[in-house]
Design an enzyme around this catalytic site. Structure first.
Site, short mmCIF file in Angstrom:
data_model
loop_
_atom_site.label_atom_id
_atom_site.label_comp_id
_atom_site.label_asym_id
_atom_site.label_seq_id
_atom_site.Cartn_x
_atom_site.Cartn_y
_atom_site.Cartn_z
CB CYS A 102 -0.90 -0.02 1.23
SG CYS A 102 -1.74 1.55 1.52
CB CYS A 120 1.02 1.23 4.82
SG CYS A 120 -0.57 0.38 5.03
CG HIS A 172 -4.13 -1.31 4.60
ND1 HIS A 172 -3.70 -0.46 3.59
CD2 HIS A 172 -4.80 -2.32 3.96
CE1 HIS A 172 -4.09 -0.93 2.42
NE2 HIS A 172 -4.76 -2.05 2.61
CG ASN A 191 -13.94 9.89 -4.35
OD1 ASN A 191 -15.01 10.49 -4.25
ND2 ASN A 191 -12.98 10.26 -5.18
CB SER A 240 -7.77 3.79 -7.09
OG SER A 240 -7.23 5.04 -6.75
CG HIS A 284 -4.26 3.22 4.19
ND1 HIS A 284 -3.11 2.63 4.69
CD2 HIS A 284 -4.60 4.17 5.10
CE1 HIS A 284 -2.78 3.22 5.84
NE2 HIS A 284 -3.67 4.16 6.10
CG HIS A 341 -7.09 7.98 0.84
ND1 HIS A 341 -7.45 6.68 0.52
CD2 HIS A 341 -7.17 8.66 -0.32
CE1 HIS A 341 -7.73 6.60 -0.78
NE2 HIS A 341 -7.57 7.78 -1.31
CD GLN A 347 -8.16 12.22 -4.07
OE1 GLN A 347 -7.53 12.94 -4.84
NE2 GLN A 347 -8.88 11.19 -4.48
O1 LIG Z 1 -7.68 10.44 -7.27
P1 LIG Z 1 -8.31 9.08 -7.27
O2 LIG Z 1 -8.83 8.68 -5.93
O3 LIG Z 1 -7.40 8.02 -7.85
O4 LIG Z 1 -9.53 9.21 -8.27
C1 LIG Z 1 -10.88 9.27 -7.91
O5 LIG Z 1 -11.25 10.56 -7.45
C2 LIG Z 1 -11.13 11.64 -8.38
C3 LIG Z 1 -11.69 12.89 -7.74
O6 LIG Z 1 -13.06 12.75 -7.41
C4 LIG Z 1 -11.83 11.33 -9.70
O7 LIG Z 1 -11.50 12.33 -10.64
C5 LIG Z 1 -11.43 9.96 -10.24
O8 LIG Z 1 -12.20 9.66 -11.39
C6 LIG Z 1 -11.67 8.91 -9.15
O9 LIG Z 1 -11.32 7.64 -9.62
#
Ligand SMILES: O=P(O)(O)O[C@H]1O[C@H](CO)[C@@H](O)[C@H](O)[C@H]1O
Ligand SMILES: O=P(O)(O)O[C@H]1O[C@H](CO)[C@@H](O)[C@H](O)[C@H]1O
Lengths: 384, 384
Positions: free
Chosen positions: B52, B55, B122, B186, B194, B197, B199, B201
């Protein structure tokens, strides 16, 4: 010449149809993908499925039996989102500064939802059909639209000239109560489609929905500010001159990856002349429109050699509206496909996109080049 | 008393925060579902995964190595959607009626994107953590926000009083060039995450994104029309009086299924007093906010006994703005979860929703009752 710098820098683009912006990050497809993969769609559907509620002769959920139809077939959705009959409702406007009437507003919506199959064959998608095969679909859309048009619409005088025979499966004509008809297709499980027998839906409502409402307002504003010219007519003219985002065209329609596309391989089919609704089409244009749909869906399938999922939808004149609203409408069809990198990796429009602003990873100009290169025979026919 | 008739008829509701409508079809969940099923998410992640990139102590894509962090950890995304350094760009406005400058508008966007882990562990989601465990996340958000605030912001004077020690993993402070900071998560593969773990943004941009921009315009208009009162303050007051859509509350925050919710179990956390940004929080309020997040995420997981996917995001004052813009901002957090019927069947916002208008199948009042009944210990702790 495209503005080459936009291939390299993050930027926002403006969508004049909806008066909104989106973020473009061209360098971003380089990141590795460890997220969800879509299931590969097996191309092994039978021509007829005895359990399918859309195949000819089969029973449906509510107990009806489908006729042995030969081209298209439409019926009222057994689980419609809107209904023709329900009590009237309008949230009460009370005192001027009453919190409830300002912050908890609601209004009843009546309507009717149809399901419309593209053909009796369970496994035949639009990409598999020729333009000629798709023509009965365009004709059926035209008949359903005509059947629901307000008698007061300036378009009503076109109906007698239509010369389209009404099929046995045409929907009954409801009362003069509907404002807008949304024709749309959800294709593929990734786009929420719950039955693989190719079909679209037609939702007709007593209210004007958000998206076509926004577009109509923007088109109206543009005309007022630009000597009566149409926003989409000007846009088509500009794109035909620049040749950077055109995927395909015939005499009557052009397929463009629009400047403001959100979805990776989003396209728009726009009429070259001012067409307000399906009722304005000539016989030749109906076939040319069917050809355009064929070109888009076949190129989509060829791109990643799969049954390419998408949602598509037609925007045209409202069923009921003022002369000005009808004349400001400009026929076009949107395609929103989610796949980004391959048959199994889609673009998720999630956190940032929902909370802040839509974001895309390749430019519409790059998508155009990819789709231009997907011409030719459908990949699955070549294989066999 | 709720307007009982709205449980039975199709209707539209108005969202005053975004000035838009959505379609509600309460009877629609009765339809059978033959479409896509989400993969069941196994709850078998290890506490540490050597592969990961989030981690502690592990290498990342761009070659850096994560420190042995103990609480939260933030770093600049190796595949950022926006960057700090790039050439300036603005599409040229030419003649007044020049098609290109009207229909092909673009502007460069600079910014910085962080990834911020919730803990070194994790497998520990927000639902697994206590409010106290989540507090360092709220503190880290506050520090990142403070680090990027424009020196000219009226909020800048609050920074010295913050009394939050800066961790070793704090991001470097960039120049005074950013307009807005979007914090979002997300969660789950269904929402495009993706890396499992836990998190979030943080995307910071030189431009104001669409959604917070729309909300700020609406909140500004409301204040001007309602004697300086705040839209969300009035909304909280109304919901507290009606008690129909409140899931949970403490002294400082209330969790509501908003009147205008689009997603089946959408909720909003709203501050009870007028808080403009994370910098306005008292120490006590930071913990109360962490508690509110805990309540929401635990109830979500309890609802279908699964790792409940969602996208969430915080809306607050811009990093740079006029005194009026800062004062009209009102702190809140949205949660948009896609599941509708079970751990494996989600609501698809597709054809009609994208082309015409968002449509939901259960009422927010019904969702409120369901979420109220999901209090108590996290289901997976009860099982063991
Ligand atoms: O940055 P990540 O987590 O890889 O990507 C995810 O969040 C982003 C922001 O909402 C999107 O644009 C991506 O399509 C989604 O897969
Ligand atoms: O009516 P269907 O195909 O079962 O349902 C699909 O399309 C509808 C209209 O876009 C959506 O509301 C549903 O979420 C989706 O699953």
């Amino acid at each position: 010449m495209p503005e080459k710098i936009l291939d390299d820098i993050s930027h926002r683009r403006y969508n004049p149809l909806t008066d909104s912006w989106l973020l473009v990050s061209p360098h971003r497809t380089k990141r590795p993908w460890q997220g969800q993969q879509e299931a590969a769609v097996a191309n092994t559907l039978p021509e007829y499925d005895p359990k399918c509620y859309l195949c000819p002769g089969n029973p449906r959920a509510a107990g009806d039996t489908n006729p042995q139809y030969e081209k298209t077939f439409a019926f009222v959705n057994d689980y419609s989102a809107v209904k023709e009959q329900q009590p009237d409702y309008e949230s009460q406007g009370k005192a001027d500064d009453d919190l409830e009437s300002t912050l908890l507003r609601a209004t009843g919506v009546k309507g009717v939802c149809y399901v419309l199959t593209f053909s009796p064959t369970h496994c035949l998608t639009l990409a598999d059909m020729s333009g000629k095969d798709i023509l009965p679909v365009v004709e059926h859309w035209t008949r359903i639209y005509a059947n629901h048009l307000s008698a007061s619409s300036p378009l009503a005088e076109l109906i007698p000239k239509l010369n389209l025979s009404l099929g046995h499966d045409d929907a009954p004509v409801p009362k003069d109560q509907y404002r807008y008809m949304q024709i749309f297709e959800n294709k593929g499980a990734a786009m929420g489609c719950s039955n693989p027998h190719p079909h679209c839906q037609v939702w007709t409502t007593s209210t004007m929905p958000e998206e076509p409402g926004k577009e109509l307002a923007q088109m109206t504003k543009y005309r007022a500010e630009h000597d009566g010219r149409h926003l989409l007519a000007d846009y088509v003219k500009l794109e035909l001159a620049k040749e950077e985002r055109i995927v395909w065209q015939n005499d009557a329609f052009v397929v463009i990856c629009p400047w403001w596309a959100i979805w990776p391989f989003e396209v728009i089919i726009i009429a070259k002349r001012h067409i307000r609704s399906l009722l304005d089409f000539t016989d030749a244009e109906r076939l040319q429109f069917a050809d355009a749909i064929q070109e888009v869906t076949r190129r989509y399938d060829n791109l990643f050699e799969c049954n390419f999922p998408y949602s598509s939808g037609i925007h045209q004149a409202p069923l009921k509206g003022t002369q000005e609203e009808i004349d400001n409408s400009y026929f076009h069809m949107h395609f929103y496909p989610p796949l980004l990198r391959s048959a199994s990796v889609k673009k998720f429009l999630v956190g940032y996109e929902l909370m802040a602003e839509p974001q895309r990873d390749i430019t519409p100009e790059q998508a155009t080049l990819r789709l231009r290169n997907c011409a030719g025979e459908l990949y699955r026919n070549k294989l066999s």
